[in-house]
Design a protein around this motif. Structure first.
Motif, PDB file in Angstrom:
ATOM      1  N   TRP A  69       0.820  -1.212   0.000  1.00  0.00           N
ATOM      2  CA  TRP A  69       0.000   0.000   0.000  1.00  0.00           C
ATOM      3  C   TRP A  69       0.859   1.269   0.000  1.00  0.00           C
ATOM      4  N   ALA A  70       2.174   1.092  -0.003  1.00  0.00           N
ATOM      5  CA  ALA A  70       3.048   2.270   0.014  1.00  0.00           C
ATOM      6  C   ALA A  70       3.435   2.683  -1.407  1.00  0.00           C
ATOM      7  N   PHE A  71       2.710   2.170  -2.413  1.00  0.00           N
ATOM      8  CA  PHE A  71       3.043   2.484  -3.799  1.00  0.00           C
ATOM      9  C   PHE A  71       2.186   3.611  -4.382  1.00  0.00           C
ATOM     10  N   GLY A  72       1.249   4.140  -3.573  1.00  0.00           N
ATOM     11  CA  GLY A  72       0.351   5.178  -4.078  1.00  0.00           C
ATOM     12  C   GLY A  72       1.088   6.427  -4.523  1.00  0.00           C
ATOM     13  N   GLY A  73       2.132   6.801  -3.775  1.00  0.00           N
ATOM     14  CA  GLY A  73       2.868   8.024  -4.098  1.00  0.00           C
ATOM     15  C   GLY A  73       3.904   7.829  -5.187  1.00  0.00           C
ATOM     16  N   THR A  74       4.164   6.563  -5.549  1.00  0.00           N
ATOM     17  CA  THR A  74       5.235   6.275  -6.510  1.00  0.00           C
ATOM     18  C   THR A  74       5.010   6.904  -7.885  1.00  0.00           C
ATOM     19  N   PRO A  75       3.795   6.792  -8.468  1.00  0.00           N
ATOM     20  CA  PRO A  75       3.606   7.439  -9.777  1.00  0.00           C
ATOM     21  C   PRO A  75       3.897   8.932  -9.716  1.00  0.00           C
ATOM     22  N   LEU A  76       3.530   9.558  -8.596  1.00  0.00           N
ATOM     23  CA  LEU A  76       3.765  10.998  -8.453  1.00  0.00           C
ATOM     24  C   LEU A  76       5.265  11.292  -8.402  1.00  0.00           C
ATOM     25  N   LEU A  77       5.990  10.452  -7.665  1.00  0.00           N
ATOM     26  CA  LEU A  77       7.442  10.624  -7.589  1.00  0.00           C
ATOM     27  C   LEU A  77       8.050  10.530  -8.990  1.00  0.00           C
ATOM     28  N   PHE A 109       6.556  11.062 -11.774  1.00  0.00           N
ATOM     29  CA  PHE A 109       6.136  12.222 -12.572  1.00  0.00           C
ATOM     30  C   PHE A 109       7.080  13.400 -12.315  1.00  0.00           C
ATOM     31  N   PHE A 110       7.421  13.630 -11.054  1.00  0.00           N
ATOM     32  CA  PHE A 110       8.344  14.719 -10.727  1.00  0.00           C
ATOM     33  C   PHE A 110       9.707  14.492 -11.396  1.00  0.00           C
ATOM     34  N   ILE A 111      10.162  13.227 -11.376  1.00  0.00           N
ATOM     35  CA  ILE A 111      11.448  12.921 -12.022  1.00  0.00           C
ATOM     36  C   ILE A 111      11.351  13.214 -13.515  1.00  0.00           C
ATOM     37  N   GLN A 112      10.222  12.844 -14.107  1.00  0.00           N
ATOM     38  CA  GLN A 112      10.039  13.081 -15.546  1.00  0.00           C
ATOM     39  C   GLN A 112      10.026  14.568 -15.863  1.00  0.00           C
ATOM     40  N   VAL A 113       9.386  15.344 -14.993  1.00  0.00           N
ATOM     41  CA  VAL A 113       9.337  16.801 -15.223  1.00  0.00           C
ATOM     42  C   VAL A 113      10.759  17.366 -15.160  1.00  0.00           C
ATOM     43  N   ALA A 114      11.504  16.979 -14.113  1.00  0.00           N
ATOM     44  CA  ALA A 114      12.858  17.532 -13.937  1.00  0.00           C
ATOM     45  C   ALA A 114      13.766  17.128 -15.099  1.00  0.00           C
ATOM     46  N   HIS A 157      15.197   9.601 -17.757  1.00  0.00           N
ATOM     47  CA  HIS A 157      13.892   9.958 -18.322  1.00  0.00           C
ATOM     48  C   HIS A 157      13.237   8.727 -18.954  1.00  0.00           C
ATOM     49  N   GLN A 158      14.055   7.954 -19.662  1.00  0.00           N
ATOM     50  CA  GLN A 158      13.551   6.769 -20.349  1.00  0.00           C
ATOM     51  C   GLN A 158      13.147   5.673 -19.343  1.00  0.00           C
ATOM     52  N   ALA A 159      14.046   5.376 -18.398  1.00  0.00           N
ATOM     53  CA  ALA A 159      13.783   4.290 -17.433  1.00  0.00           C
ATOM     54  C   ALA A 159      12.625   4.669 -16.503  1.00  0.00           C
ATOM     55  N   ALA A 160      12.620   5.937 -16.047  1.00  0.00           N
ATOM     56  CA  ALA A 160      11.560   6.363 -15.133  1.00  0.00           C
ATOM     57  C   ALA A 160      10.202   6.369 -15.836  1.00  0.00           C
ATOM     58  N   SER A 161      10.203   6.598 -17.164  1.00  0.00           N
ATOM     59  CA  SER A 161       8.921   6.584 -17.881  1.00  0.00           C
ATOM     60  C   SER A 161       8.330   5.172 -17.843  1.00  0.00           C
ATOM     61  N   GLN A 162       9.202   4.187 -17.992  1.00  0.00           N
ATOM     62  CA  GLN A 162       8.722   2.802 -17.962  1.00  0.00           C
ATOM     63  C   GLN A 162       8.225   2.444 -16.558  1.00  0.00           C
ATOM     64  N   LEU A 163       9.000   2.871 -15.552  1.00  0.00           N
ATOM     65  CA  LEU A 163       8.598   2.559 -14.180  1.00  0.00           C
ATOM     66  C   LEU A 163       7.345   3.330 -13.775  1.00  0.00           C
ATOM     67  N   MET A 164       7.193   4.534 -14.328  1.00  0.00           N
ATOM     68  CA  MET A 164       5.988   5.317 -14.018  1.00  0.00           C
ATOM     69  C   MET A 164       4.763   4.572 -14.530  1.00  0.00           C
ATOM     70  N   PHE A 165       4.906   4.030 -15.731  1.00  0.00           N
ATOM     71  CA  PHE A 165       3.808   3.260 -16.311  1.00  0.00           C
ATOM     72  C   PHE A 165       3.484   2.051 -15.423  1.00  0.00           C
ATOM     73  N   VAL A 166       4.534   1.330 -15.009  1.00  0.00           N
ATOM     74  CA  VAL A 166       4.332   0.143 -14.157  1.00  0.00           C
ATOM     75  C   VAL A 166       3.686   0.557 -12.825  1.00  0.00           C
ATOM     76  N   ALA A 167       4.174   1.682 -12.264  1.00  0.00           N
ATOM     77  CA  ALA A 167       3.662   2.131 -10.963  1.00  0.00           C
ATOM     78  C   ALA A 167       2.177   2.487 -11.054  1.00  0.00           C
ATOM     79  N   VAL A 168       1.806   3.197 -12.128  1.00  0.00           N
ATOM     80  CA  VAL A 168       0.393   3.574 -12.296  1.00  0.00           C
ATOM     81  C   VAL A 168      -0.451   2.296 -12.443  1.00  0.00           C
ATOM     82  N   LEU A 171      -2.687  18.323 -18.465  1.00  0.00           N
ATOM     83  CA  LEU A 171      -3.782  17.399 -18.148  1.00  0.00           C
ATOM     84  C   LEU A 171      -3.443  16.562 -16.926  1.00  0.00           C
ATOM     85  N   PHE A 172      -2.196  16.070 -16.899  1.00  0.00           N
ATOM     86  CA  PHE A 172      -1.763  15.191 -15.812  1.00  0.00           C
ATOM     87  C   PHE A 172      -1.859  15.909 -14.461  1.00  0.00           C
TER      88      PHE A 172
END
Lengths: 160, 345
Positions: free
Chosen positions: B38-46, B48-53, B90-101, B198-199
Motif C-alpha cells: 500500500w506504500a506504492f500510491g505516491g510512486t507514480p507521483l514521484l 512524474f516529478f522525475i520526468q518533469v525535472a 527519463h527513459q527508465a523512469a517513464s517505464q517505471l511510471m507506467f508500471v507504478a500507475v 492534463l496530468f
C-alpha cells in the motif's frame, strides 16, 4: 518495523543514493574520455582544439536550436526573406569578416526582413549575445563558424 | 531577523491558519496501509516529478524538427556532460511510471476501493493511466530513429481508424494526412505541454478526492485501528521511493541509453514494434480485423473508465457472487497474455 528503524532505513537509502549519484560522475568522466579517444582519429585534421571548443560553445548557447546542428539551417521562420527559414551558417566565412561576425553575435538581428512585406512578422529573430558570450568563448565560436563549409547534399539548406 | 519574526512576516502575508497546514500530516490512516504493498500510491507521483525535472533538462538541447531531432538526441546521448544519464533516467523512469500507475490501479481494482462514494477517484485514476500512455507514445516518437519514426507512423495510422473521430484526430496529431515536419512539433507540444497540464489537473483532482474521502477501508474489515500519516506512512513511501530511485540510477549506469539509426521515411524496417506497454493492443489489432480491434479497444477503455458502475450493476445482478472481480480479473489476465505473447513472438 518501528519508526526508528524506518528512519535508519530511509537515511541509509539516502546515503546509498548519494553514493550512486557520485558514481555517475566518474562513469560520465570515463565515458567522455572513451568517446574522445574513439573520436580523435575521425576529427584529426578536421577540427583543431579551438574549433572543438567553438563547437561546444555553439551547443552551449543553443545556437543549433535555430541555426540547426552544425549550422545547416532549416528551422522554419514563417515569412522570413531567407526562404521562410532561419538562415544556415555554412557560408558565413564568405559573407562576413571575423569582426563583422563578432558584431552580429554581440548585437543580434532584431528585425528579420520579410519575404512578403504585407505578411506577418517572422516569429524568430536573433537576440543579442553581448552579455552572454565574450572573451575566449567568442573567439572559439567565431573560429568554429568561420570553419563551416557547405558539403554535398546541403545545397538547399545553406541559403544565407 | 529571528525565525519567529520570519514566521510572523509570512503569517501576516499568507494568512493560512497553521493548524490547517498541519491537518493533512495528522491524518489517521487505516492499519492495512502498513502493508508495504500500500506504500506504492505516491510512486507514480514521484516518477512524474522525475520526468518533469529530466524532461526540462532534455528540452534545453532537444530540437523538435525532423532535420535536427535525431542529431540533437545523439548530441544529448553521446556528447553532452551527463546527457546520457538524464536521457537514461527519463527513459527508465517513464517505464517505471507506467508500471507504478498500473500496479496502483490493479491494487485498487483488486480491493474494490472504487466503491461508492469513490467512483470519481477511480475515473480520474484511469484518466491518469491513459494520459501516461499518451506520454509514452509521444515521448517515444521524439527520438526520431528508425523504430521511433515507424512506430509513430503505424500508431498514428491506427488513430485514423478510431470510430467517428479518426480522421480529425489524425489531422490533429499529424498536422496533415501523412507524417510530415508538423507531426514532430505537434507530438512535442502534446508531450511537453498538453499532457503535463492534463496530468497535473487530474492528479490534483485525484489526490483532493482521496484526501476528502479518506483512504478506502478494506472490504469486510472491521478493524478500525489507525496510524498517523506523518511520520509513519511518509517514511514508508520515502523508503519505497528511494529504493526505486536507486534501482533506476543503477540501471542507467549499467545500461546507458543507446540510439538506433536515423529515421528514414523511405525505408520501412523489417520489424516495426511499439514499446512494450503497447504490446497488448498491438497484438490484439494483429489478431482481429482492424475495425473489430478498435471498437473492442474503445469498449475496453470505456469499461475501465466506468468500472465502478459496471461492477455495481453486476453486483445487483448476482449479489455476493463477485462477478465484477471475476470478469475484471479475466480481462487483466487476457491483457497480460497478449503482452507476453507479443513479447515472445
Amino acid at each position: 518495523m518501528t519508526i526508528r528503524s524506518q528512519k535508519y532505513l530511509v537515511a541509509a537509502l539516502s546515503l546509498a543514493l548519494l553514493a550512486a549519484l557520485g558514481a555517475v560522475g566518474s562513469v560520465d568522466a570515463k565515458r567522455r574520455a572513451e568517446l574522445m579517444k574513439t573520436r580523435a582519429p575521425l576529427t584529426a585534421g578536421a577540427l583543431n582544439p579551438q574549433l572543438e571548443r567553438g563547437k561546444l560553445v555553439f551547443a552551449k548557447f543553443g545556437c543549433n536550436a535555430c541555426h540547426g546542428a552544425g549550422g545547416v539551417g532549416g528551422v522554419k521562420n514563417i515569412n522570413a526573406q531567407t526562404g521562410g527559414e532561419v538562415n544556415g551558417l555554412l557560408r558565413v566565412s564568405e559573407t562576413y569578416t571575423r569582426e563583422e561576425l563578432v558584431e552580429r553575435i554581440r548585437n543580434g538581428v532584431p528585425n528579420v526582413d520579410k519575404a512578403d512585406p504585407t505578411g506577418p512578422e517572422p516569429p524568430l529573430h536573433m537576440p543579442p549575445y553581448k552579455d552572454l558570450v565574450g572573451g575566449q568563448e567568442m573567439q572559439d565560436l567565431v573560429s568554429y563558424l568561420m570553419s563551416l563549409r557547405p558539403q554535398a547534399g546541403e545545397a538547399k539548406s545553406e541559403a544565407w | 531577523m529571528s525565525a519567529a519574526a520570519i514566521r510572523r512576516w509570512f503569517a501576516e502575508r499568507v494568512p493560512i491558519p497553521p493548524e490547517m497546514l498541519r491537518k493533512p500530516l495528522k491524518e489517521e490512516l487505516p492499519t492495512h496501509l502498513k502493508t508495504w504493498l500500500w506504500a506504492f500510491g505516491g510512486t507514480p507521483l514521484l516518477f512524474f516529478f522525475i520526468q518533469v525535472a529530466t524532461g526540462i533538462l532534455l528540452t534545453f538541447y532537444y530540437v523538435p524538427y525532423p532535420l535536427h531531432a535525431y542529431e540533437s538526441v545523439r548530441q544529448i546521448t553521446f556528447s553532452l556532460r551527463f546527457g546520457w544519464f538524464v536521457r537514461g533516467i527519463h527513459q527508465a523512469a517513464s517505464q517505471l511510471m507506467f508500471v507504478a500507475v498500473l500496479m496502483h490501479m490493479i491494487r485498487v481494482f483488486a480491493t474494490r476501493a472504487f466503491r461508492p462514494p469513490r467512483e470519481l477517484t477511480w475515473v480520474f485514476g484511469v484518466s491518469l493511466f491513459l494520459v501516461t500512455m499518451g506520454f509514452a507514445f509521444t515521448g517515444y516518437s521524439l527520438v526520431y530513429d528508425q523504430l521511433s519514426y515507424w512506430a509513430t507512423t503505424v500508431g498514428t495510422n491506427m488513430i485514423s481508424e478510431v470510430p467517428l473521430l479518426g480522421r480529425p484526430l489524425l489531422y490533429l496529431m499529424r498536422g496533415g494526412p501523412d507524417v510530415n515536419p508538423n507531426t514532430l512539433s505537434r507530438l512535442y507540444d502534446f508531450h511537453i505541454g498538453v499532457m503535463p497540464t492534463l496530468f497535473v489537473m487530474l492528479i490534483v483532482a485525484h489526490i483532493a478526492l482521496v484526501r476528502l474521502h479518506g483512504v478506502a477501508p478494506l472490504e469486510g474489515d472491521s478493524d478500525r485501528k489507525t496510524y498517523p500519516f506523518f511520520p509513519d506512512h511518509v517514511l514508508r513511501e520515502a523508503a519505497v521511493g528511494l529504493v526505486l530511485l536507486l534501482a533506476v540510477v543503477v540501471y542507467v549506469v549499467l545500461s546507458p541509453p543507446g540510439l538506433g539509426t536515423k529515421a528514414d521515411p523511405n525505408l520501412t524496417p523489417a520489424h516495426i514494434r511499439p514499446e512494450w506497454y503497447f504490446f497488448p493492443s498491438y497484438r490484439w489489432l494483429k489478431m482481429v480485423p482492424v475495425q473489430v480491434g478498435l471498437w473492442t479497444s474503445v469498449v475496453f477503455v470505456l469499461s475501465m473508465l466506468f468500472w465502478p458502475w459496471i461492477d455495481a450493476g453486476l453486483e445487483r445482478l448476482a449479489p455476493g457472487k463477485k462477478l465484477g472481480v471475476l470478469i475484471g480479473t479475466a480481462g487483466w489476465l487476457f491483457t497480460l497474455c497478449l503482452l507476453v505473447w507479443e513479447a515472445l513472438s
